[in-house]
Write a protein that holds these residues in place. Structure first.
Motif, PDB file in Angstrom:
ATOM      1  N   GLY A  40      34.123  29.283  -0.070  1.00 39.41           N
ATOM      2  CA  GLY A  40      33.500  30.541  -0.480  1.00 39.41           C
ATOM      3  C   GLY A  40      32.962  31.315   0.701  1.00 39.41           C
ATOM      4  N   GLY A  41      32.234  32.383   0.399  1.00 41.59           N
ATOM      5  CA  GLY A  41      31.602  33.188   1.436  1.00 41.59           C
ATOM      6  C   GLY A  41      32.602  33.726   2.420  1.00 41.59           C
ATOM      7  N   THR A  42      32.240  33.670   3.680  1.00 42.91           N
ATOM      8  CA  THR A  42      33.103  34.239   4.723  1.00 42.91           C
ATOM      9  C   THR A  42      33.956  33.178   5.387  1.00 42.91           C
ATOM     10  N   THR A  43      33.882  31.923   4.889  1.00 45.08           N
ATOM     11  CA  THR A  43      34.588  30.847   5.599  1.00 45.08           C
ATOM     12  C   THR A  43      35.878  30.431   4.927  1.00 45.08           C
ATOM     13  N   GLY A  44      36.056  30.814   3.677  1.00 50.06           N
ATOM     14  CA  GLY A  44      37.163  30.234   2.928  1.00 50.06           C
ATOM     15  C   GLY A  44      38.415  31.061   2.879  1.00 50.06           C
ATOM     16  N   GLY A  45      38.445  32.179   3.642  1.00 45.58           N
ATOM     17  CA  GLY A  45      39.629  33.002   3.619  1.00 45.58           C
ATOM     18  C   GLY A  45      39.676  33.929   2.410  1.00 45.58           C
ATOM     19  N   LEU A  46      38.662  33.847   1.525  1.00 44.87           N
ATOM     20  CA  LEU A  46      38.602  34.753   0.384  1.00 44.87           C
ATOM     21  C   LEU A  46      37.919  36.040   0.833  1.00 44.87           C
ATOM     22  N   PRO A  47      38.191  37.171   0.152  1.00 41.46           N
ATOM     23  CA  PRO A  47      37.433  38.375   0.479  1.00 41.46           C
ATOM     24  C   PRO A  47      35.958  38.144   0.199  1.00 41.46           C
ATOM     25  N   ALA A  48      35.076  38.585   1.116  1.00 42.77           N
ATOM     26  CA  ALA A  48      33.643  38.377   0.925  1.00 42.77           C
ATOM     27  C   ALA A  48      33.174  39.161  -0.292  1.00 42.77           C
ATOM     28  N   PRO A  49      32.318  38.565  -1.127  1.00 38.07           N
ATOM     29  CA  PRO A  49      31.850  39.273  -2.316  1.00 38.07           C
ATOM     30  C   PRO A  49      30.917  40.416  -1.938  1.00 38.07           C
ATOM     31  N   ALA A  50      30.825  41.410  -2.818  1.00 47.16           N
ATOM     32  CA  ALA A  50      29.885  42.505  -2.594  1.00 47.16           C
ATOM     33  C   ALA A  50      28.474  41.941  -2.586  1.00 47.16           C
ATOM     34  N   ALA A  51      27.672  42.386  -1.629  1.00 49.56           N
ATOM     35  CA  ALA A  51      26.318  41.862  -1.484  1.00 49.56           C
ATOM     36  C   ALA A  51      25.341  42.998  -1.244  1.00 49.56           C
ATOM     37  N   ALA A  52      24.083  42.776  -1.674  1.00 49.34           N
ATOM     38  CA  ALA A  52      23.002  43.726  -1.444  1.00 49.34           C
ATOM     39  C   ALA A  52      21.762  42.943  -1.040  1.00 49.34           C
ATOM     40  N   VAL A  53      21.068  43.422  -0.008  1.00 47.08           N
ATOM     41  CA  VAL A  53      19.922  42.700   0.549  1.00 47.08           C
ATOM     42  C   VAL A  53      18.762  43.666   0.781  1.00 47.08           C
ATOM     43  N   VAL A  54      17.546  43.237   0.404  1.00 49.64           N
ATOM     44  CA  VAL A  54      16.338  43.998   0.731  1.00 49.64           C
ATOM     45  C   VAL A  54      15.420  43.104   1.559  1.00 49.64           C
ATOM     46  N   VAL A  55      15.006  43.609   2.721  1.00 49.29           N
ATOM     47  CA  VAL A  55      14.062  42.883   3.583  1.00 49.29           C
ATOM     48  C   VAL A  55      12.676  43.470   3.368  1.00 49.29           C
ATOM     49  N   MET A  56      11.725  42.605   2.974  1.00 53.78           N
ATOM     50  CA  MET A  56      10.340  43.025   2.727  1.00 53.78           C
ATOM     51  C   MET A  56       9.451  42.496   3.856  1.00 53.78           C
ATOM     52  N   VAL A  57       8.863  43.425   4.616  1.00 52.19           N
ATOM     53  CA  VAL A  57       8.077  43.060   5.794  1.00 52.19           C
ATOM     54  C   VAL A  57       6.602  43.321   5.537  1.00 52.19           C
ATOM     55  N   ASP A  58       5.787  42.308   5.714  1.00 45.74           N
ATOM     56  CA  ASP A  58       4.330  42.460   5.578  1.00 45.74           C
ATOM     57  C   ASP A  58       3.842  43.407   6.667  1.00 45.74           C
ATOM     58  N   CYS A  59       3.184  44.494   6.259  1.00 42.80           N
ATOM     59  CA  CYS A  59       2.593  45.438   7.210  1.00 42.80           C
ATOM     60  C   CYS A  59       1.095  45.578   6.979  1.00 42.80           C
ATOM     61  N   SER A  60       0.474  44.535   6.397  1.00 44.51           N
ATOM     62  CA  SER A  60      -0.978  44.571   6.172  1.00 44.51           C
ATOM     63  C   SER A  60      -1.717  44.532   7.505  1.00 44.51           C
ATOM     64  N   GLY A  61      -2.990  44.860   7.462  1.00 40.37           N
ATOM     65  CA  GLY A  61      -3.773  44.979   8.687  1.00 40.37           C
ATOM     66  C   GLY A  61      -3.767  43.726   9.544  1.00 40.37           C
ATOM     67  N   SER A  62      -3.704  42.568   8.907  1.00 38.55           N
ATOM     68  CA  SER A  62      -3.758  41.306   9.657  1.00 38.55           C
ATOM     69  C   SER A  62      -2.531  41.092  10.547  1.00 38.55           C
TER      70      SER A  62
END
Length: 438
Positions: A40-62
């Motif tokens: 699966g994924g990018t290693t098996g010679g199959l087309p990579a599946p559609a993917a969506a990613v959100v990165v959430m970064v802590d920006c609090s005062g600390s």
């Protein structure tokens, strides 16, 4: 063992390890179910599946203490963005006592290519530390951004450095309940001022990984690794389906490798005498599950199918589900005491690994509350179990909290002074297991 392959998903196989023999009147059947996904994924010679990613970064005062922490977080997010393959939909969210879109904005996702990656990294310069921490709002915004995406793999990466002080525990639980099953999420705590159970609870609810990055300088490597793993996923929303015969009941279903995760309470009904347990998304990997079924009592010489275990992919748009692989759990009643009292090595190993995780958590809790006798006993038992099972990583972490006198006997002395990072690392990683030596 059975397996099934479809051109656009990885190949799955199921192996069942058990002692199928029960004494007369015996009712409890234990098995270890090994599920392996390949190609699966990018290693098996199959087309990579559609993917969506959100990165959430802590920006609090600390995040400004020390100031290098925010810089490390920006650099780590940039490294994660660089790891996105072309065509993946993505966004970056700044998390404080509220959630704000950093890139691309407008309530949408960008599509990764050289230009959008460059613009996203430019947008990271605006990240500044100010405000509080309300992680539920970050997760809900990530869910809103990911929901419209026509992507098989929907994934979040969440970084925090502090406790969730600006919303109630109920608010966070409600957000996790709303997001569960909609996307997976890896959670990381940076430094030592965050709450282990909050971070591990987020990862558990959203079927992701949790870890500590005690030194912010290690964030870029960690974020890169997380994103590489996310990019390697080939199929999402896979369920472990358990069918049991009339009169049988499922006692528990636990993932036991690579980490301990109790799935028993997450069952959803899937037809007569069948239930689905969520496993999240899969790349090229193997996981082990401990399944315990209580069957009706039977006489010597009788045998029955105690359970059928299948990996199931839900049908698109209400269509029929696809069975990816399946295996059988059997029960045979015998008067041969040697056969019926023998414990399968896989079952014995993972029963010990689950006890190891529990002993660490109970021992550290006792230590925090000043119950030194209980802490010594529990952490001593943990040392003994880690030694017996060859869990060298956990044994090494334990040695930073206790002085080991005799590992085999579980004889230890609590250290008078323990670095907070060492204690938090042991607690965060307490559920990581080693696989049984085949």
């Amino acid at each position: 063992m059975a397996n099934f392959s479809k051109s656009n998903v990885p190949r799955f196989s199921v192996d069942v390890y058990q002692n199928e023999y029960l004494p007369e009147g015996g009712r409890e059947v234990h098995s270890i179910v090994t599920v392996t996904s390949t190609g699966g994924g990018t290693t098996g010679g199959l087309p990579a599946p559609a993917a969506a990613v959100v990165v959430m970064v802590d920006c609090s005062g600390s995040m400004d203490y020390p100031p290098t922490k925010m810089r490390n977080a920006r650099e780590a997010t940039a490294a994660a963005i660089d790891t996105l393959r072309d065509g993946v939909a993505f966004a970056v969210v700044a998390g404080t006592h509220k959630a704000a879109e950093v890139f691309p904005g407008g309530g949408r996702l960008a599509v990764a290519d050289a230009a959008t990656r460059a613009r996203a990294k430019e947008a990271l310069r605006s990240l500044e530390a100010a405000g509080g921490t309300a992680i539920g709002t970050w997760l809900r915004l990530a869910d809103q951004l990911l929901a419209p995406a026509d992507a098989a793999i929907r994934h979040g990466i969440l970084l925090t450095d502090g406790r969730n002080e600006h919303e109630s525990p109920e608010d966070l639980r409600a957000a996790l309940a709303a997001c569960a099953g909609r996307f997976t999420c890896d959670a990381r705590g940076v430094g030592t001022d965050w709450e282990v159970q909050e971070v591990t609870g987020i990862a558990s609810a959203l079927l992701g990984t949790a870890d500590i990055v005690a030194d912010p300088a290690g964030l870029a490597a960690d974020f890169t690794g997380m994103m590489e793993t996310a990019m390697g996923k080939g199929v999402a929303d896979v369920a472990l389906r358990l069918w049991t015969p009339q009169g049988a009941e499922v006692r528990f279903v636990k993932q036991v490798a690579p980490t301990v995760e109790d799935l028993t309470g997450r069952r959803t009904e899937a037809g007569p005498r069948a239930g689905d347990y969520p496993t999240g998304s899969w790349g090229d990997e193997s996981r082990d599950y401990h399944v315990c079924v209580r069957v009706p009592a039977a006489g010597v010489g009788q045998e029955m199918l105690a359970a059928r275990v299948a990996l199931v992919l839900p049908g698109r748009a209400g269509g029929a589900p696809t069975t990816l692989a399946q295996g059988l759990v059997r029960a045979v009643w015998t008067e041969d005491m040697a056969a019926s009292t023998s414990i399968n090595p896989q079952v014995a190993h993972y029963t010990g690994q689950a006890e190891l995780a529990q002993a660490i958590q109970q021992g550290l809790h006792a230590r925090k509350t000043g119950d030194w006798d209980s802490a010594t006993a529990k952490l001593g038992r943990a040392v003994q179990l880690a030694s017996a099972s060859g869990n060298a990583d956990t044994a090494k972490l334990l040695s930073k909290v206790v002085d080991v006198v005799d590992a085999a006997a579980g004889t230890v002395r609590l250290k008078a002074k323990v670095a907070e990072a060492d204690e938090m690392t042991l607690e965060t990683r307490s559920t990581k297991t080693v696989r049984v030596k085949k």
